[in-house]
Scaffold this motif. Structure first.
Motif, PDB file in Angstrom:
ATOM      1  N   MET A   1       0.841  -1.166   0.000  1.00  0.00           N
ATOM      2  CA  MET A   1       0.000   0.000   0.000  1.00  0.00           C
ATOM      3  C   MET A   1       0.892   1.237   0.000  1.00  0.00           C
ATOM      4  N   ARG A   2       0.560   2.194  -0.847  1.00  0.00           N
ATOM      5  CA  ARG A   2       1.302   3.455  -0.926  1.00  0.00           C
ATOM      6  C   ARG A   2       0.395   4.561  -0.396  1.00  0.00           C
ATOM      7  N   VAL A   3       0.852   5.243   0.661  1.00  0.00           N
ATOM      8  CA  VAL A   3       0.036   6.254   1.335  1.00  0.00           C
ATOM      9  C   VAL A   3       0.745   7.603   1.336  1.00  0.00           C
ATOM     10  N   LEU A   4      -0.008   8.628   0.949  1.00  0.00           N
ATOM     11  CA  LEU A   4       0.460  10.007   1.065  1.00  0.00           C
ATOM     12  C   LEU A   4      -0.073  10.545   2.384  1.00  0.00           C
ATOM     13  N   GLY A   5       0.832  10.879   3.294  1.00  0.00           N
ATOM     14  CA  GLY A   5       0.445  11.472   4.573  1.00  0.00           C
ATOM     15  C   GLY A   5       0.512  12.983   4.466  1.00  0.00           C
ATOM     16  N   VAL A   6      -0.511  13.659   5.029  1.00  0.00           N
ATOM     17  CA  VAL A   6      -0.555  15.119   4.989  1.00  0.00           C
ATOM     18  C   VAL A   6      -0.745  15.655   6.401  1.00  0.00           C
ATOM     19  N   ASP A   7       0.234  16.431   6.859  1.00  0.00           N
ATOM     20  CA  ASP A   7       0.126  17.149   8.126  1.00  0.00           C
ATOM     21  C   ASP A   7      -0.271  18.575   7.747  1.00  0.00           C
ATOM     22  N   PRO A   8      -1.591  18.879   7.778  1.00  0.00           N
ATOM     23  CA  PRO A   8      -2.069  20.130   7.201  1.00  0.00           C
ATOM     24  C   PRO A   8      -1.625  21.375   7.967  1.00  0.00           C
ATOM     25  N   GLY A   9      -1.341  22.407   7.206  1.00  0.00           N
ATOM     26  CA  GLY A   9      -0.992  23.703   7.762  1.00  0.00           C
ATOM     27  C   GLY A   9      -0.905  24.696   6.626  1.00  0.00           C
ATOM     28  N   LEU A  10      -1.197  25.946   6.911  1.00  0.00           N
ATOM     29  CA  LEU A  10      -1.134  26.961   5.855  1.00  0.00           C
ATOM     30  C   LEU A  10       0.286  27.462   5.627  1.00  0.00           C
ATOM     31  N   THR A  11       1.070  27.608   6.678  1.00  0.00           N
ATOM     32  CA  THR A  11       2.438  28.093   6.522  1.00  0.00           C
ATOM     33  C   THR A  11       3.357  26.954   6.093  1.00  0.00           C
ATOM     34  N   ARG A  12       3.198  25.792   6.751  1.00  0.00           N
ATOM     35  CA  ARG A  12       3.960  24.584   6.419  1.00  0.00           C
ATOM     36  C   ARG A  12       2.999  23.410   6.410  1.00  0.00           C
ATOM     37  N   CYS A  13       2.833  22.807   5.248  1.00  0.00           N
ATOM     38  CA  CYS A  13       1.992  21.618   5.105  1.00  0.00           C
ATOM     39  C   CYS A  13       2.929  20.443   4.852  1.00  0.00           C
ATOM     40  N   GLY A  14       3.069  19.577   5.864  1.00  0.00           N
ATOM     41  CA  GLY A  14       3.970  18.436   5.735  1.00  0.00           C
ATOM     42  C   GLY A  14       3.401  17.382   4.800  1.00  0.00           C
ATOM     43  N   ILE A  15       4.263  16.805   3.969  1.00  0.00           N
ATOM     44  CA  ILE A  15       3.867  15.773   3.009  1.00  0.00           C
ATOM     45  C   ILE A  15       4.874  14.634   3.104  1.00  0.00           C
ATOM     46  N   GLY A  16       4.368  13.405   3.160  1.00  0.00           N
ATOM     47  CA  GLY A  16       5.265  12.258   3.175  1.00  0.00           C
ATOM     48  C   GLY A  16       4.607  11.068   2.498  1.00  0.00           C
ATOM     49  N   VAL A  17       5.386  10.313   1.772  1.00  0.00           N
ATOM     50  CA  VAL A  17       4.865   9.135   1.077  1.00  0.00           C
ATOM     51  C   VAL A  17       5.603   7.902   1.598  1.00  0.00           C
ATOM     52  N   VAL A  18       4.799   6.925   2.055  1.00  0.00           N
ATOM     53  CA  VAL A  18       5.354   5.684   2.589  1.00  0.00           C
ATOM     54  C   VAL A  18       4.681   4.518   1.876  1.00  0.00           C
ATOM     55  N   GLU A  19       5.473   3.489   1.614  1.00  0.00           N
ATOM     56  CA  GLU A  19       4.941   2.290   0.964  1.00  0.00           C
ATOM     57  C   GLU A  19       5.246   1.082   1.827  1.00  0.00           C
ATOM     58  N   GLY A  20       4.291   0.156   1.885  1.00  0.00           N
ATOM     59  CA  GLY A  20       4.511  -1.074   2.626  1.00  0.00           C
ATOM     60  C   GLY A  20       3.208  -1.663   3.116  1.00  0.00           C
ATOM     61  N   VAL A  21       3.344  -2.709   3.922  1.00  0.00           N
ATOM     62  CA  VAL A  21       2.187  -3.365   4.534  1.00  0.00           C
ATOM     63  C   VAL A  21       2.501  -3.594   6.002  1.00  0.00           C
ATOM     64  N   ALA A  22       1.451  -3.721   6.792  1.00  0.00           N
ATOM     65  CA  ALA A  22       1.619  -3.953   8.222  1.00  0.00           C
ATOM     66  C   ALA A  22       2.438  -5.217   8.459  1.00  0.00           C
ATOM     67  N   GLY A  23       3.351  -5.143   9.411  1.00  0.00           N
ATOM     68  CA  GLY A  23       4.156  -6.306   9.762  1.00  0.00           C
ATOM     69  C   GLY A  23       5.423  -6.472   8.951  1.00  0.00           C
ATOM     70  N   ARG A  24       5.649  -5.603   7.985  1.00  0.00           N
ATOM     71  CA  ARG A  24       6.855  -5.673   7.144  1.00  0.00           C
ATOM     72  C   ARG A  24       7.578  -4.330   7.207  1.00  0.00           C
ATOM     73  N   PRO A  25       8.858  -4.302   6.871  1.00  0.00           N
ATOM     74  CA  PRO A  25       9.567  -3.019   6.836  1.00  0.00           C
ATOM     75  C   PRO A  25       8.914  -2.075   5.823  1.00  0.00           C
ATOM     76  N   ALA A 140       9.493  19.398  11.665  1.00  0.00           N
ATOM     77  CA  ALA A 140       8.675  18.367  12.314  1.00  0.00           C
ATOM     78  C   ALA A 140       7.410  18.050  11.505  1.00  0.00           C
ATOM     79  N   ASP A 141       6.914  19.020  10.740  1.00  0.00           N
ATOM     80  CA  ASP A 141       5.708  18.788   9.928  1.00  0.00           C
ATOM     81  C   ASP A 141       5.942  17.661   8.920  1.00  0.00           C
ATOM     82  N   ALA A 142       7.154  17.576   8.393  1.00  0.00           N
ATOM     83  CA  ALA A 142       7.491  16.521   7.434  1.00  0.00           C
ATOM     84  C   ALA A 142       7.505  15.157   8.127  1.00  0.00           C
ATOM     85  N   ALA A 143       8.101  15.099   9.314  1.00  0.00           N
ATOM     86  CA  ALA A 143       8.121  13.845  10.085  1.00  0.00           C
ATOM     87  C   ALA A 143       6.694  13.441  10.465  1.00  0.00           C
ATOM     88  N   ASP A 144       5.870  14.417  10.823  1.00  0.00           N
ATOM     89  CA  ASP A 144       4.477  14.132  11.186  1.00  0.00           C
ATOM     90  C   ASP A 144       3.699  13.557  10.006  1.00  0.00           C
TER      91      ASP A 144
END
Length: 177
Positions: A1-25, A140-144
């Motif tokens: 599964m490929r998920v785009l995570g969004v930590d919303p904010g107007l000044t800094r909106c964090g974005i991160g993309v992670v791929e994988g499945v539960a139980g695996r790296p 930190a917004d990116a990590a979030d």
């Protein structure tokens, strides 16, 4: 599964993309921040957030978008901007037919660190460890945003089972009525 995570904010909106499945790296595919100038007009800022999110969606083609659920904060101005950026992220996903999951900050912290009261440094440290990164993503917004994606990947199987069980219950209940 490929998920785009969004930590919303107007000044800094964090974005991160992670791929994988539960139980695996898991694998980080990208991380960043969409920035807007605090003195710009609100409409222009929202358009900039939309453009940034659209670029990430185009570049990474996620199957799902996980957004931090906005909750009431002490500063009404801050919560309004966060809610507006959150709505932009949900709109971008909806335009593409992508499912959106909302996760509370404490839910994300608990999933990633084991404690719903973890601080930003603990979240950053665990994201770094879980994704085998050299250093915590900054700001930190990116990590979030990465933590949101990780949370969703880990929780999606249980949420899907629960949704199927509820649907089956309603289908059975409808037949006996």
């Amino acid at each position: 599964m490929r998920v785009l995570g969004v930590d919303p904010g107007l000044t800094r909106c964090g974005i991160g993309v992670v791929e994988g499945v539960a139980g695996r790296p898991l694998t980080m595919l990208g991380v960043g921040v969409v920035r807007t100038a605090a003195d710009a007009e609100i409409g222009d800022r929202l358009v900039a957030v939309e453009r940034g999110i659209e670029e990430w969606l185009d570049a990474h083609r996620p199957e799902m978008v996980a957004v931090e659920r906005v909750f009431s904060q002490h500063n009404v101005r801050t919560v309004m901007g966060t809610a507006q950026a959150s709505a932009v992220a949900m709109l971008c996903a909806a335009r593409r037919g992508l499912p959106v999951a909302l996760h509370t900050p404490s839910e994300v912290k608990a999933a990633v660190t084991g404690s719903g009261r973890a601080d930003k440094a603990q979240v950053g440290a665990m994201v770094t460890r879980l994704l085998r990164l050299d250093a915590p993503p900054k700001p930190a917004d990116a990590a979030d945003a990465l933590a949101l994606a990780i949370c969703h990947i880990w929780r999606a199987p249980a949420q899907n089972r629960l949704q199927r069980a509820v649907a089956a219950h309603h289908a059975t209940k409808g037949r006996t009525a």
